[in-house]
Design a protein around this motif. Structure first.
Motif, PDB file in Angstrom:
ATOM      1  N   CYS A  67      -1.230  -1.107  -4.036  1.00  0.00           N
ATOM      2  CA  CYS A  67      -2.756  -1.549  -3.691  1.00  0.00           C
ATOM      3  C   CYS A  67      -3.331  -0.382  -2.605  1.00  0.00           C
ATOM      4  CB  CYS A  67      -2.849  -2.817  -3.116  1.00  0.00           C
ATOM      5  SG  CYS A  67      -2.462  -4.130  -4.313  1.00  0.00           S
ATOM      6  N   CYS A  68      -3.597   0.878  -3.145  1.00  0.00           N
ATOM      7  CA  CYS A  68      -4.135   2.039  -2.287  1.00  0.00           C
ATOM      8  C   CYS A  68      -5.224   1.691  -1.272  1.00  0.00           C
ATOM      9  CB  CYS A  68      -4.483   3.130  -3.242  1.00  0.00           C
ATOM     10  SG  CYS A  68      -3.148   3.848  -3.924  1.00  0.00           S
ATOM     11  N   ASN A  69      -4.964   2.045   0.054  1.00  0.00           N
ATOM     12  CA  ASN A  69      -6.095   1.787   0.830  1.00  0.00           C
ATOM     13  C   ASN A  69      -6.210   0.148   1.372  1.00  0.00           C
ATOM     14  OD1 ASN A  69      -7.091   4.371   1.360  1.00  0.00           O
ATOM     15  ND2 ASN A  69      -7.771   4.117  -0.586  1.00  0.00           N
ATOM     16  N   ALA A  70      -5.047  -0.663   0.790  1.00  0.00           N
ATOM     17  CA  ALA A  70      -4.986  -2.014   1.550  1.00  0.00           C
ATOM     18  C   ALA A  70      -4.404  -2.079   2.870  1.00  0.00           C
ATOM     19  CB  ALA A  70      -4.255  -2.775   0.470  1.00  0.00           C
ATOM     20  N   ASP A  76       0.483   3.403   2.790  1.00  0.00           N
ATOM     21  CA  ASP A  76       1.202   3.083   4.518  1.00  0.00           C
ATOM     22  C   ASP A  76       2.333   3.249   4.482  1.00  0.00           C
ATOM     23  OD1 ASP A  76       2.588   0.962   5.968  1.00  0.00           O
ATOM     24  OD2 ASP A  76       0.429   0.303   6.569  1.00  0.00           O
ATOM     25  N   PRO A  77       2.701   4.199   5.368  1.00  0.00           N
ATOM     26  CA  PRO A  77       4.224   4.691   5.392  1.00  0.00           C
ATOM     27  C   PRO A  77       5.334   3.612   5.730  1.00  0.00           C
ATOM     28  CG  PRO A  77       2.947   6.024   6.821  1.00  0.00           C
ATOM     29  CD  PRO A  77       2.029   4.774   6.311  1.00  0.00           C
ATOM     30  N   GLU A  78       5.052   2.748   6.296  1.00  0.00           N
ATOM     31  CA  GLU A  78       5.966   1.618   6.686  1.00  0.00           C
ATOM     32  C   GLU A  78       6.184   0.715   5.537  1.00  0.00           C
ATOM     33  OE1 GLU A  78       5.053   3.044  10.697  1.00  0.00           O
ATOM     34  OE2 GLU A  78       3.639   2.398   8.837  1.00  0.00           O
ATOM     35  N   ASP A  79       5.131   0.245   4.993  1.00  0.00           N
ATOM     36  CA  ASP A  79       5.431  -0.775   3.821  1.00  0.00           C
ATOM     37  C   ASP A  79       5.735   0.051   2.492  1.00  0.00           C
ATOM     38  OD1 ASP A  79       4.297  -2.850   5.191  1.00  0.00           O
ATOM     39  OD2 ASP A  79       2.346  -2.959   4.490  1.00  0.00           O
ATOM     40  N   SER A  80       5.408   1.402   2.606  1.00  0.00           N
ATOM     41  CA  SER A  80       5.934   2.153   1.318  1.00  0.00           C
ATOM     42  C   SER A  80       7.576   2.178   1.241  1.00  0.00           C
ATOM     43  CB  SER A  80       5.081   3.415   1.334  1.00  0.00           C
ATOM     44  OG  SER A  80       5.720   4.267  -0.038  1.00  0.00           O
ATOM     45  N   ALA A  81       7.781   2.654   2.429  1.00  0.00           N
ATOM     46  CA  ALA A  81       9.269   2.714   2.815  1.00  0.00           C
ATOM     47  C   ALA A  81      10.325   1.257   2.730  1.00  0.00           C
ATOM     48  CB  ALA A  81       9.488   3.245   4.131  1.00  0.00           C
ATOM     49  N   HIS A  82       9.497   0.290   3.172  1.00  0.00           N
ATOM     50  CA  HIS A  82      10.314  -0.975   2.724  1.00  0.00           C
ATOM     51  C   HIS A  82      10.330  -1.050   1.323  1.00  0.00           C
ATOM     52  CE1 HIS A  82      10.857  -2.523   6.687  1.00  0.00           C
ATOM     53  NE2 HIS A  82       9.642  -2.186   6.993  1.00  0.00           N
ATOM     54  N   ALA A  83       9.227  -1.011   0.319  1.00  0.00           N
ATOM     55  CA  ALA A  83       9.101  -1.168  -0.735  1.00  0.00           C
ATOM     56  C   ALA A  83      10.353  -0.490  -1.564  1.00  0.00           C
ATOM     57  CB  ALA A  83       7.894  -0.924  -1.531  1.00  0.00           C
ATOM     58  N   ASP A  84      10.377   0.805  -1.057  1.00  0.00           N
ATOM     59  CA  ASP A  84      11.476   1.726  -1.767  1.00  0.00           C
ATOM     60  C   ASP A  84      12.877   1.259  -1.792  1.00  0.00           C
ATOM     61  OD1 ASP A  84       9.583   3.622  -2.804  1.00  0.00           O
ATOM     62  OD2 ASP A  84       9.797   5.062  -0.814  1.00  0.00           O
ATOM     63  N   ARG A  85      13.064   0.641  -0.568  1.00  0.00           N
ATOM     64  CA  ARG A  85      14.398  -0.054  -0.330  1.00  0.00           C
ATOM     65  C   ARG A  85      14.480  -1.235  -1.101  1.00  0.00           C
ATOM     66  NH1 ARG A  85      16.063  -2.553   3.959  1.00  0.00           N
ATOM     67  NH2 ARG A  85      18.128  -1.974   3.543  1.00  0.00           N
ATOM     68  N   MET A  86      13.621  -1.872  -1.691  1.00  0.00           N
ATOM     69  CA  MET A  86      13.646  -3.253  -2.632  1.00  0.00           C
ATOM     70  C   MET A  86      13.695  -2.796  -4.180  1.00  0.00           C
ATOM     71  SD  MET A  86      12.263  -5.986  -0.143  1.00  0.00           S
ATOM     72  CE  MET A  86      10.490  -5.334   0.395  1.00  0.00           C
ATOM     73  N   ASP A 124       0.852  -1.362  -0.019  1.00  0.00           N
ATOM     74  CA  ASP A 124       0.009   0.056   0.078  1.00  0.00           C
ATOM     75  C   ASP A 124       0.899   1.207   0.183  1.00  0.00           C
ATOM     76  OD1 ASP A 124      -1.656   2.104   0.419  1.00  0.00           O
ATOM     77  OD2 ASP A 124      -2.815   1.203   2.185  1.00  0.00           O
ATOM     78  N   PRO A 125       1.024   1.930  -1.219  1.00  0.00           N
ATOM     79  CA  PRO A 125       1.720   3.179  -1.239  1.00  0.00           C
ATOM     80  C   PRO A 125       1.405   4.355  -0.219  1.00  0.00           C
ATOM     81  CG  PRO A 125       0.346   3.023  -3.016  1.00  0.00           C
ATOM     82  CD  PRO A 125       0.222   1.762  -2.282  1.00  0.00           C
ATOM     83  N   HIS A 173      -8.679   7.120   1.527  1.00  0.00           N
ATOM     84  CA  HIS A 173      -7.759   7.971   0.763  1.00  0.00           C
ATOM     85  C   HIS A 173      -8.336   7.855  -0.882  1.00  0.00           C
ATOM     86  CE1 HIS A 173      -5.055   9.238   3.737  1.00  0.00           C
ATOM     87  NE2 HIS A 173      -5.192   7.801   4.068  1.00  0.00           N
ATOM     88  N   LEU A 174      -8.052   8.648  -1.610  1.00  0.00           N
ATOM     89  CA  LEU A 174      -8.380   8.568  -2.907  1.00  0.00           C
ATOM     90  C   LEU A 174      -7.121   8.790  -3.639  1.00  0.00           C
ATOM     91  CD1 LEU A 174     -11.578  10.841  -3.472  1.00  0.00           C
ATOM     92  CD2 LEU A 174     -11.697   8.599  -3.055  1.00  0.00           C
ATOM     93  N   CYS A 175      -6.909   7.854  -4.533  1.00  0.00           N
ATOM     94  CA  CYS A 175      -5.503   7.721  -5.165  1.00  0.00           C
ATOM     95  C   CYS A 175      -5.876   7.123  -6.700  1.00  0.00           C
ATOM     96  CB  CYS A 175      -4.364   7.316  -4.607  1.00  0.00           C
ATOM     97  SG  CYS A 175      -4.505   5.334  -4.179  1.00  0.00           S
TER      98      CYS A 175
END
Length: 256
Positions: free
Chosen positions: A146-149, A126-136, A123-124, A254-256
């Motif tokens: 998956c917005c709002n997941a 979600d701050p933590e999950d998004s930060a982890h994804a950026d690292r990978m 979920d972009p 959120h709307l995205c």
């Protein structure tokens, strides 16, 4: 999961951890190494490691143990080490009671160069999950937002009946996964026998495309009232899961 995999004609080998320690113990990697050394995986055309959350962390970390393995991960953490990932503040009790010092298998981002192909759902918003994804991030890693997941991307995919076709497409094709949402087309027109927790249109009665609305056969009439959904389609099921999750966690939509 066994039933879903069997439906596709695939084989399934599961690894389960009975403690919230992100598989930070020697047993699982030793077992995978032993199977690889015995040639167990050579009898299969393709090997896909799959997991969600700490299972996604394990899938990414252990995939390099099997030559040519791919990874399908959902809401995966890259690491819970506070020095490497200072942005991660979730699961404090489990993190304190697990080992996050020293290699190997400390950081999934370090395993990325040794994985042939990976797809990561997160979920972009979600701050933590998004930060982890950026690292990978990497050219061979497909990041699928998956917005709002929230941290339950796997639940969202399962609830809207997309997991089985997604696994099949990922395992059977070498290209990137296509979006599992659609505007129009047969997938949107398919109905599901699922209870509608939020059985109303979110936008308006003018938002009438596909089976959620008039199935393309009738003209939607203007209305000042909320209109109930005629049936639970693929897109409606997805919206239902998102709304239910946000409502349960007392979060705005959120709307995205």
């Amino acid at each position: 999961m066994h039933a879903r995999v069997a439906e596709l004609g695939y084989s399934l080998l599961g690894a389960q951890c009975f403690r919230k320690n992100w598989f930070r113990q020697p047993t699982t990697p030793a077992q995978i190494r032993a199977l690889e050394e015995r040639g167990f995986f050579k009898k299969f055309d393709r090997i896909v490691f799959m997991g969600a959350s700490m299972g996604g962390f394990a899938a990414l970390n252990f995939a390099p143990l099997v030559s040519g393995a791919w990874v399908l991960a959902f809401s995966a953490q890259s690491t819970m080490n506070k020095t490497i990932a200072p942005f991660e503040h979730r699961f404090p009790y489990a993190v304190r009671h697990s080992n996050w010092e020293g290699m190997p298998f400390l950081d999934a981002a370090a395993a990325i160069p040794y994985i042939r192909r990976a797809a990561l759902f997160y979920d972009p918003l979600d701050p933590e999950d998004s930060a982890h994804a950026d690292r990978m991030k990497a050219p061979h890693v497909q990041l699928l937002g998956c917005c709002n997941a929230s941290h339950q991307a796997i639940r969202l995919v399962v609830k809207c009946d997309a997991l089985t076709p997604m696994m099949q497409e990922f395992a059977d094709t070498a290209g990137p996964l296509r979006g599992f949402l659609s505007i129009g087309g047969p997938r949107r027109a398919k109905g599901y026998p699922v209870e509608q927790v939020f059985p109303w249109h979110v936008v308006s009665s003018a938002d009438e495309i596909g089976a959620v609305g008039m199935a393309g056969t009738e003209t939607a009439q203007p209305s000042s009232l909320l209109q109930p959904l005629p049936e639970m389609t693929h897109d409606a099921a997805l919206a239902n899961v998102i709304l239910e999750n946000q409502f349960k966690n007392h979060r705005a939509l959120h709307l995205c």
